[in-house]
Design a protein around this motif. Structure first.
Motif, short mmCIF file in Angstrom:
data_model
loop_
_atom_site.label_atom_id
_atom_site.label_comp_id
_atom_site.label_asym_id
_atom_site.label_seq_id
_atom_site.Cartn_x
_atom_site.Cartn_y
_atom_site.Cartn_z
N SER A 258 -0.47 -6.47 -3.01
CA SER A 258 -0.21 -5.29 -2.21
C SER A 258 -1.45 -4.41 -2.23
N GLY A 263 3.91 -1.35 -2.38
CA GLY A 263 4.47 -2.69 -2.30
C GLY A 263 5.68 -2.90 -3.18
N ALA A 269 4.90 -3.99 2.79
CA ALA A 269 3.63 -3.63 2.16
C ALA A 269 3.23 -4.59 1.06
N VAL A 270 3.90 -5.72 0.93
CA VAL A 270 3.59 -6.69 -0.12
C VAL A 270 3.76 -8.10 0.44
#
Length: 338
Positions: A258, A263, A269-270
């Motif tokens: 991330s 994240g 976001a990851v």
């Protein structure tokens, strides 16, 4: 993540590295305070494991609290405390130990009933070496004399660098390397990451349930997690970047990547690495000894495919963009393409 679930929901305990993850030297990384506060608000177990031997657990907890991160000393695991505990188990009370490092390391040695000394002529049974900004040639000289005379050599860690707002600075590993060169030998014991003890201790304290390690360095945080048999999240806010990730050996490969601690909570976001060679609009393949990326999409989403291609061969490979969007993705990921 591809299934839409939050990463943090799969784990009972989150163990954070500090430098490069929560803060840089003495300033919190954007979003870190909020992320840890959210974990606390959800009632999730949190711990901190740091190779930095220049502060005691209580000092680290105070530093974090001063930044807005509520932390208790018992949540903080330092290589200084772990090294002192090892020495306390090995030697009788009041035995002299030559300390190369900060006052925090001396305090930890005193706390286990041993006697910190500064000169080889005081016949120390061991030399314990940790990071300290004031460590100089005379300190290393005393350590070299003591080790040649038979003292055991314990290093709190061998981090080559430590992160700062000005970029990586020499870490304890650089100072250990100076002694290693002078003595033509390695330390007898290295306590901190990538040795798995700090993470394994944190996981034991948390009891049943899965543990996630969050770090910024492949050669310490991530390798330590791999050695401890734990999942790991690499955040790109500290030392290791994407180029280093693509060149990582198997024992230094994270489970997830991330850009930052967002994240933990945002599935978008990851990413999990490695992933399919073709996914999320991207395609990566080995051609002429290079990893070629084509397609379009978010830069972060290219990492699973890039890792899959790069990790399919034993030697590190360069990367090449096969589309204008890939060139933009490489720029965003700070990758230099052929």
């Amino acid at each position: 993540m591809t299934d839409g679930r939050r990463l943090v929901d799969g784990y009972r305990l989150v163990v954070f590295d500090l430098d490069g993850v929560i803060y840089l030297i003495d300033r919190p990384i954007p979003g870190a305070v909020e992320a840890v506060g959210r974990l606390h608000a959800e009632g999730r177990a949190v711990a901190y494991a740091t190779n930095n031997a220049s502060r005691r657990s209580s000092e680290v907890a105070d530093l974090l609290t001063g930044m807005g991160v509520a932390a208790r000393p018992e949540e903080v695991l330092t290589s200084a405390a772990a090294a002192a505990e090892l020495l306390g188990d090995r030697y009788p009370a009041e035995a002299p130990v030559l300390v190369v490092g900060a006052e925090a390391l001396r305090a930890e040695v005193r706390a286990v009933g041993l006697t910190p000394v500064t000169r080889a002529e005081e016949s120390p049974v061991a030399v314990v070496q940790g990071y300290g900004p004031q460590v100089g040639w005379s300190d290393l000289a005393e350590a070299a004399v003591a080790i040649r005379a038979g003292a055991a050599w314990i290093a709190t860690n061998t981090d080559r660098t430590l992160p700062s707002g000005r970029g990586p600075l020499p870490g304890n590993g650089a100072l250990v390397a100076a002694l290693r060169t002078a003595l033509n030998r390695d330390p007898d014991v290295v306590v901190g990451k990538p040795s798995p003890e700090l993470f394994a201790t944190a996981a034991r304290h948390a009891g049943a349930g899965r543990t996630l390690v969050v770090g910024d360095r492949l050669d310490t945080d991530i390798e330590g997690a791999v050695r401890a048999g734990l999942d790991s999240l690499l955040v790109l806010t500290g030392v290791s970047g994407v180029a280093e990730l693509l060149a990582a050996v198997p024992e230094q490969r994270p489970t997830y990547v991330s850009e930052n601690l967002a994240g933990l909570f945002d599935p978008a976001a990851v990413v999990r690495v490695p992933g399919p060679a073709e996914a999320a609009g991207w395609s990566a393949a080995l051609r002429d000894g290079r990893v070629e990326l084509s397609g379009a999409g978010r830069p972060l989403d290219a990492l699973p495919a890039l890792c899959a291609a790069a990790w399919s061969v034993a030697e590190p490979v360069s990367v090449r963009a096969a589309s204008p969007e890939a060139e933009l993705a490489f720029a965003a990921l700070d990758l230099l393409a052929d």
